[in-house]
Design an enzyme around this catalytic site. Structure first.
Site, PDB file in Angstrom:
ATOM      1  CE  LYS A  17       0.880   1.419   4.379  1.00  0.00           C
ATOM      2  NZ  LYS A  17       1.656   2.608   4.667  1.00  0.00           N
ATOM      3  CB  ALA A 107      11.978  -1.429   6.897  1.00  0.00           C
ATOM      4  N   GLY A 108       9.751  -0.092   4.232  1.00  0.00           N
ATOM      5  CA  GLY A 108       9.701   1.012   3.271  1.00  0.00           C
ATOM      6  C   GLY A 108       8.452   1.859   3.376  1.00  0.00           C
ATOM      7  N   GLY A 109       7.596   1.605   4.363  1.00  0.00           N
ATOM      8  CA  GLY A 109       6.350   2.365   4.453  1.00  0.00           C
ATOM      9  C   GLY A 109       5.278   1.817   3.531  1.00  0.00           C
ATOM     10  CG  MET A 110       5.582   0.645  -0.025  1.00  0.00           C
ATOM     11  SD  MET A 110       6.121   0.061  -1.642  1.00  0.00           S
ATOM     12  CE  MET A 110       4.556  -0.396  -2.380  1.00  0.00           C
ATOM     13  N   GLY A 112       4.654  -4.050   4.054  1.00  0.00           N
ATOM     14  CA  GLY A 112       4.904  -5.406   3.558  1.00  0.00           C
ATOM     15  C   GLY A 112       4.733  -6.490   4.620  1.00  0.00           C
ATOM     16  CG  ASP A 148      -0.700  -0.314   7.878  1.00  0.00           C
ATOM     17  OD1 ASP A 148      -1.391   0.647   8.254  1.00  0.00           O
ATOM     18  OD2 ASP A 148       0.536  -0.253   7.727  1.00  0.00           O
TER      19      ASP A 148
HETATM   20  P1  ATP Z   1       4.748  -0.370   8.657  1.00  0.00           P
HETATM   21  O1  ATP Z   1       3.681  -1.391   8.418  1.00  0.00           O
HETATM   22  O2  ATP Z   1       5.055  -0.204  10.127  1.00  0.00           O
HETATM   23  O3  ATP Z   1       4.560   0.911   7.910  1.00  0.00           O
HETATM   24  P2  ATP Z   1       6.858  -0.845   6.855  1.00  0.00           P
HETATM   25  O4  ATP Z   1       5.971  -0.961   5.722  1.00  0.00           O
HETATM   26  O5  ATP Z   1       7.678   0.402   6.927  1.00  0.00           O
HETATM   27  O6  ATP Z   1       6.082  -1.028   8.190  1.00  0.00           O
HETATM   28  P3  ATP Z   1       7.642  -3.613   6.777  1.00  0.00           P
HETATM   29  O7  ATP Z   1       8.101  -4.016   5.421  1.00  0.00           O
HETATM   30  O8  ATP Z   1       6.316  -4.057   7.230  1.00  0.00           O
HETATM   31  O9  ATP Z   1       7.826  -2.051   6.915  1.00  0.00           O
HETATM   32  O10 ATP Z   1       8.777  -4.093   7.792  1.00  0.00           O
HETATM   33  C1  ATP Z   1       8.900  -3.586   9.110  1.00  0.00           C
HETATM   34  C2  ATP Z   1       9.781  -4.539   9.917  1.00  0.00           C
HETATM   35  O11 ATP Z   1       9.030  -5.709  10.177  1.00  0.00           O
HETATM   36  C3  ATP Z   1      11.018  -4.994   9.157  1.00  0.00           C
HETATM   37  O12 ATP Z   1      12.128  -4.283   9.594  1.00  0.00           O
HETATM   38  C4  ATP Z   1      11.153  -6.476   9.485  1.00  0.00           C
HETATM   39  O13 ATP Z   1      12.221  -6.720  10.344  1.00  0.00           O
HETATM   40  C5  ATP Z   1       9.878  -6.849  10.224  1.00  0.00           C
HETATM   41  N1  ATP Z   1       9.137  -7.971   9.597  1.00  0.00           N
HETATM   42  C6  ATP Z   1       8.586  -9.008  10.241  1.00  0.00           C
HETATM   43  N2  ATP Z   1       7.944  -9.840   9.409  1.00  0.00           N
HETATM   44  C7  ATP Z   1       8.060  -9.323   8.193  1.00  0.00           C
HETATM   45  C8  ATP Z   1       7.601  -9.733   6.918  1.00  0.00           C
HETATM   46  N3  ATP Z   1       6.885 -10.860   6.743  1.00  0.00           N
HETATM   47  N4  ATP Z   1       7.890  -8.935   5.887  1.00  0.00           N
HETATM   48  C9  ATP Z   1       8.597  -7.786   6.082  1.00  0.00           C
HETATM   49  N5  ATP Z   1       9.073  -7.382   7.253  1.00  0.00           N
HETATM   50  C10 ATP Z   1       8.814  -8.134   8.313  1.00  0.00           C
END
Ligand code: ATP
Length: 338
Positions: A17, A107-110, A112, A148
């Protein structure tokens, strides 16, 4: 680990997202901020596959596999074990092997990690045959694990309120074209970015209004007018993300200079999303950014796209039926059109 014979393998595809509007309100007593956001699911997908096994395990492949934990902290595994606790009393607990094809920047704000958790909840419900867990309950379980997650089950474009977990779909026909810049090794932690936002607000003694969705953005989305949407993109966390990662302002400037209609940091960053008006513009911008922008991965995607969906439910072929008995139907079900 060897899969247990005779049971299903279920794969669920889930998009990442971006936030078209992220208004951050005051810090609540429970430690979360009140937010009002406009979520938009974009066509960059992780795929989560689950299959019964002799023990729990997580295996990650794909371009962003390196940043994903495979231990008990993996959000897909956390989600699966949380759902397992909802099995009917005395029901068997079959552990799973979880495979994640990681295409969403980490950890990109998407979101994941939340995306994988959403996909895993849907896949586990199917593989364990937990039909008593209705969609509302599954969303509620998801919301308890991450703000999310309910949106990633819905997909499309939707307003998120509360801490983002309360979803109201936005009726928007048509599609938007995006170019995403993802900085390799630049991950920003979401709590760190919120803390920086609070710090910057405190420094200037800013009054923080109750967050609300922008009417202008809603109107632009109803018309799916890229220029109008571009004018109303907004992210209250952008300043904080740039303060922690100043390169992001260079990325934004480069994209706008190269012809993007608008751009913003996605969620807590550091992914930057640029809006363009057509596929041709998306190709031009991605080529330009790759050649002249700050180093990073450049991805193209359209949105909105549906949320997590089962793409494969493989029932092992039945043993040959006795001649007088009609063979059960086999083969993939729940497949989404590609
Ligand atoms: P947020 O949902 O808080 O905005 P984000 O999009 O910035 O997070 P994510 O890609 O969700 O970042 O990853 C955040 C952290 O979650 C990562 O640093 C990673 O260590 C941890 N993590 C745990 N499980 C997963 C997974 N299945 N995929 C990605 N990251 C994961």
């Amino acid at each position: 680990m060897r899969a247990v014979e005779g049971l299903d393998v279920v794969s669920c595809r889930v998009p990442g997202k971006i936030n078209l509007d992220l208004s951050v309100g005051p810090l609540r007593e429970d430690g979360f901020h009140e937010v009002s956001t406009v979520y938009h699911a974009v066509g960059i997908y992780d795929q989560v596959t689950v299959q019964p096994a002799n023990g729990w395990s997580v295996h990650v492949t794909g371009p962003y596999a390196a940043g994903v934990p495979t231990d008990d902290t993996n959000l897909a595994l956390v989600a699966a074990k949380t759902l397992a606790r909802r099995r009917p009393r005395g029901g068997p607990m079959v552990p799973l092997r979880i495979d994640i094809d990681k295409q969403i920047p980490v950890a990109g704000g998407m979101a994941g990690g939340s995306a994988d958790a959403a996909a895993c909840l849907i896949a586990c419900r199917e593989v364990w045959g937990m039909d008593h867990v209705e969609n509302d309950l599954l969303e509620q379980i998801g919301a308890g694990l991450g703000s999310d997650i309910p949106f990633l089950m819905h997909g499309g474009t939707a307003i998120g309120s509360g801490r983002g977990e309360r979803i109201t779909p936005v009726l928007a026909r048509g599609e938007l074209h995006w170019v995403l810049w993802a900085g390799e090794g630049l991950g920003l932690s979401t709590p760190q970015v919120y803390a920086e936002c609070d710090r910057l607000r405190a420094e200037r003694a800013a009054k923080v209004p109750t967050p609300a969705p922008s009417e202008e953005l809603m109107t632009a989305l109803r018309r799916m007018d890229a220029d109008a949407v571009a004018q109303h993109l907004k992210n209250d966390l952008q300043e904080a993300a740039i303060s922690l990662q100043p390169l992001l302002s260079e990325v934004l400037a480069a994209g706008l200079e190269l012809g993007a209609r608008g751009g913003l940091v996605s969620g807590s960053g550091p992914t930057v999303a640029f809006l363009v008006a057509s596929q041709a513009e998306a190709i031009d911008l991605s080529v330009g950014l790759a050649a002249n922008g700050p180093t990073g991965d450049i991805l193209r995607a359209t949105g909105p796209v549906p949320g997590a969906q089962v793409v494969q439910n493989r029932v092992p072929p039945p043993s040959p039926p006795p001649p007088t008995v009609k063979a059960p139907r086999s083969g993939p079900i729940g497949r989404v059109p590609s």
